[in-house]
Design an enzyme around this catalytic site. Sequence first.
Site, PDB file in Angstrom:
ATOM      1  N   GLU A 439      34.337  32.567  42.779  1.00 32.97           N
ATOM      2  CA  GLU A 439      33.902  31.242  43.257  1.00 32.97           C
ATOM      3  C   GLU A 439      33.858  30.222  42.120  1.00 32.97           C
ATOM      4  OE1 GLU A 439      33.972  30.574  46.173  1.00 32.97           O
ATOM      5  OE2 GLU A 439      33.902  32.578  47.036  1.00 32.97           O
TER       6      GLU A 439
HETATM    7  C1  LIG Z   1      36.025  41.177  42.819  1.00 31.10           C
HETATM    8  C2  LIG Z   1      36.711  39.869  43.060  1.00 31.10           C
HETATM    9  C3  LIG Z   1      36.627  39.287  44.314  1.00 31.10           C
HETATM   10  C4  LIG Z   1      37.289  38.085  44.567  1.00 31.10           C
HETATM   11  N1  LIG Z   1      37.291  37.565  45.842  1.00 31.10           N
HETATM   12  C5  LIG Z   1      38.121  36.529  46.120  1.00 31.10           C
HETATM   13  C6  LIG Z   1      38.330  36.103  47.475  1.00 31.10           C
HETATM   14  O1  LIG Z   1      37.747  36.636  48.420  1.00 31.10           O
HETATM   15  N2  LIG Z   1      39.206  35.095  47.694  1.00 31.10           N
HETATM   16  C7  LIG Z   1      39.880  34.475  46.689  1.00 31.10           C
HETATM   17  O2  LIG Z   1      40.668  33.588  46.969  1.00 31.10           O
HETATM   18  N3  LIG Z   1      39.704  34.831  45.402  1.00 31.10           N
HETATM   19  C8  LIG Z   1      38.845  35.854  45.094  1.00 31.10           C
HETATM   20  N4  LIG Z   1      38.680  36.256  43.789  1.00 31.10           N
HETATM   21  C9  LIG Z   1      39.354  35.532  42.732  1.00 31.10           C
HETATM   22  C10 LIG Z   1      38.397  34.732  41.867  1.00 31.10           C
HETATM   23  O3  LIG Z   1      37.882  33.642  42.563  1.00 31.10           O
HETATM   24  C11 LIG Z   1      39.170  34.345  40.594  1.00 31.10           C
HETATM   25  O4  LIG Z   1      39.304  35.535  39.831  1.00 31.10           O
HETATM   26  C12 LIG Z   1      38.492  33.259  39.800  1.00 31.10           C
HETATM   27  O5  LIG Z   1      38.557  32.051  40.489  1.00 31.10           O
HETATM   28  C13 LIG Z   1      39.121  33.056  38.405  1.00 31.10           C
HETATM   29  O6  LIG Z   1      40.505  32.990  38.473  1.00 31.10           O
HETATM   30  P1  LIG Z   1      41.402  33.921  37.524  1.00 31.10           P
HETATM   31  O7  LIG Z   1      40.896  35.304  37.671  1.00 31.10           O
HETATM   32  O8  LIG Z   1      42.822  33.685  37.834  1.00 31.10           O
HETATM   33  O9  LIG Z   1      41.057  33.450  36.070  1.00 31.10           O
HETATM   34  P2  LIG Z   1      41.765  32.232  35.285  1.00 31.10           P
HETATM   35  O10 LIG Z   1      41.783  31.026  36.144  1.00 31.10           O
HETATM   36  O11 LIG Z   1      43.050  32.697  34.720  1.00 31.10           O
HETATM   37  O12 LIG Z   1      40.720  31.983  34.120  1.00 31.10           O
HETATM   38  C14 LIG Z   1      40.687  32.782  32.924  1.00 31.10           C
HETATM   39  C15 LIG Z   1      39.669  32.201  31.962  1.00 31.10           C
HETATM   40  O13 LIG Z   1      40.063  30.875  31.618  1.00 31.10           O
HETATM   41  C16 LIG Z   1      39.019  29.957  31.858  1.00 31.10           C
HETATM   42  N5  LIG Z   1      39.554  28.670  32.306  1.00 31.10           N
HETATM   43  C17 LIG Z   1      40.598  28.441  33.132  1.00 31.10           C
HETATM   44  N6  LIG Z   1      40.784  27.128  33.277  1.00 31.10           N
HETATM   45  C18 LIG Z   1      39.830  26.498  32.563  1.00 31.10           C
HETATM   46  C19 LIG Z   1      39.494  25.140  32.296  1.00 31.10           C
HETATM   47  N7  LIG Z   1      40.159  24.147  32.840  1.00 31.10           N
HETATM   48  N8  LIG Z   1      38.451  24.884  31.500  1.00 31.10           N
HETATM   49  C20 LIG Z   1      37.736  25.874  30.946  1.00 31.10           C
HETATM   50  N9  LIG Z   1      37.994  27.180  31.142  1.00 31.10           N
HETATM   51  C21 LIG Z   1      39.041  27.485  31.940  1.00 31.10           C
HETATM   52  C22 LIG Z   1      38.145  30.610  32.934  1.00 31.10           C
HETATM   53  O14 LIG Z   1      36.823  30.120  32.887  1.00 31.10           O
HETATM   54  C23 LIG Z   1      38.257  32.073  32.548  1.00 31.10           C
HETATM   55  O15 LIG Z   1      37.310  32.361  31.566  1.00 31.10           O
HETATM   56  C24 LIG Z   1      37.994  37.442  43.519  1.00 31.10           C
HETATM   57  C25 LIG Z   1      38.036  38.022  42.250  1.00 31.10           C
HETATM   58  C26 LIG Z   1      37.442  39.223  42.026  1.00 31.10           C
HETATM   59  C27 LIG Z   1      37.583  39.853  40.661  1.00 31.10           C
END
Ligand SMILES: Cc1cc2nc3c(=O)[nH]c(=O)nc-3n(C[C@H](O)[C@H](O)[C@H](O)COP(=O)(O)OP(=O)(O)OC[C@H]3O[C@@H](n4cnc5c(N)ncnc54)[C@H](O)[C@@H]3O)c2cc1C
Length: 592
Positions: A439
């Site tokens: 989220e």
């Molecule tokens: C167990 C689990 C359940 C989930 N359930 C759902 C679901 O039901 N539906 C769904 O759609 N998604 C779901 N997700 C996905 C989840 O919402 C994402 O993992 C999350 O939004 C982060 O995206 P990412 O993993 O691609 O990380 P990334 O976006 O690649 O981020 C990696 C790092 O970079 C940082 N970062 C990225 N951009 C910026 C910025 N502009 N400024 C500062 N820092 C930044 C982040 O804070 C993080 O530390 C789930 C994930 C997990 C692990």
Amino acid sequence: MSYKTPIRDIQFVMNEVLDFPTHYKNISTGENATPEMVDAILEEGAKLAENVLAPLNQIGDVQGCKFENGNVSTPPGFNDAFQQYKENGWHSLAIDESWGGQGLPHSLGSVLTETQFTANHAWTIYPKAALGAIQTIQAHASEELQKKYLPSMIEGNCGGTMCLTESHSGSDLGLLRTKAEPNADGSFSITGSKIFITGGEHDMTDNNMHIVLARIQGAPAGVKGISLFMVPKIHVNDDGSLGELNTVSCGSIEEKMGIHGSCTCVMNFDGAQGFLIGEENKGMSCMFTFINESRLGVAQHAHAHIEGSFQKALTYAKDRLQMRAPVRKNPEQAADPIIVHPDVRRMLLTQKAFSEGARMLNYYCAKQVDLLHEKGNEEQKHKAQNMLALLTPIAKGFISEVSQEATGYGVQILGGHGFISEWGVEQHVRDTRITTIYEGTTGIQGLDLLGRKVLANKDEILMPFVNMVKEFCGKHKGHALIDQVEQRINRLLELTDVVASKANNPDEINGVGVDYLMFSGYTVLSYFWAQAAVIAQAAINENHAEKDFYNAKLATAKFYFSKILPRTAALSLTIKAGSEDLMTIKDEHFSF
Ligand SMILES: Cc1cc2nc3c(=O)[nH]c(=O)nc-3n(C[C@H](O)[C@H](O)[C@H](O)COP(=O)(O)OP(=O)(O)OC[C@H]3O[C@@H](n4cnc5c(N)ncnc54)[C@H](O)[C@@H]3O)c2cc1C
């Protein structure tokens, strides 16, 4: 070490701090939420959490979900618990009576959700995700779609998911590629692959409704070209019966660090039939109904783990005999219980102060959500919306961050026994780890709070909260803790101006966003803790029959102010230090 619903503290927050009884008299859903009814529901809710959900928590962790031939089985007992939950009407507690629900206030559902999450986070996500899907459909889908699909969802026969994330598109949803092609009948064919989808496939409901973000052919790039769709796993016939399978399937589930009982699925949409909800290319703003409520939900997940870990650590600390206190408590025994040691008390009190503080913040937010759902009074709704705009990233970001610290203390208090699985405190560390990530990560919450909210519209978003706090401080001047709250709220304003004055540097907001969020979190909690302290002090002065409860409350408040709130001094310095020292080192020099 089993979960015990903290009913007295829940009642303290609802009745004494936030005056829910008057609130319920003033909202349309509150008519049946009399104090007697609320107490009765809380008692029944406690039985569900303690006797049905908590016993499945460790089983869910150990056994996890299983994937076979596109199907997912949830851990033993999960499905039975869900059927019981559904049959006893918990599913529809806060759903409008016109839809067959019980029409009770959203906030009451939210209070019960706290108990369910504390008992079993992984299980509770299934019904809550379905509720989020229901609310999104109610808010944005056409009447025709609502009539066709909502009844089975509200009965609990159809689950719900939110499908945003793709492998290359996480925080940055503007990158998403799932496409939607229009069909002749007005529906769309959805094609693409979503990852990390909670509850994407499972055995607890006959059907599943996926709320999907996709891009209609020819739509603009970025977030301005994203639309929202509902895509059923199984088509529903006009008479409500289930029809043919849609072309959406689960490709696999993830092995992960925690919440093993909650399946995290890869979902493949192969030209699946979906229906547009809301307007074309306005998907992100519609999705925010779901996202905002889910963010408040994650604040509850995080709080739940603080409370769960605290309860276990407290039981252990009273029982475990190690070393002797300078003034012996049990001279006849070889050692004293570890709760006598100041350092153990520091950790226990930190857990207690965060848990009870988070409860006040979360319930306050839930109260605002009640006002948001209230029809008619647009001014009140607008105010609630602005208050939530400020407090949602704080509740989500701050509580999830301090949950990492507090659940870590749970392990520490148990020493080596905390590190092994048997006692369940290490599960809290693993299960709460996700709360700073899904989220929207804490980084994204910091950006949302500072960039999109406070600096973009300080007068409407920040100032109503500041004014409310100042009014409270004015009313209670002279109380020992009030000056400290006032000081922090003035410092928050000063820091906001400092960041605003440097905002022409494009790295500034991103560089200090999380520190600003944490400063705000400690300050917001100080406001709630000050209220608790004023109430407790008055009860003590009146020689209240429950003096022990109020003495404990006042002592915890004092601990919060003397031992936790001073952290804002360091945050104030790091915010003022800005982003410069984050950016001077070259990317390629990090590896030296
Ligand atoms: C167990 C689990 C359940 C989930 N359930 C759902 C679901 O039901 N539906 C769904 O759609 N998604 C779901 N997700 C996905 C989840 O919402 C994402 O993992 C999350 O939004 C982060 O995206 P990412 O993993 O691609 O990380 P990334 O976006 O690649 O981020 C990696 C790092 O970079 C940082 N970062 C990225 N951009 C910026 C910025 N502009 N400024 C500062 N820092 C930044 C982040 O804070 C993080 O530390 C789930 C994930 C997990 C692990």
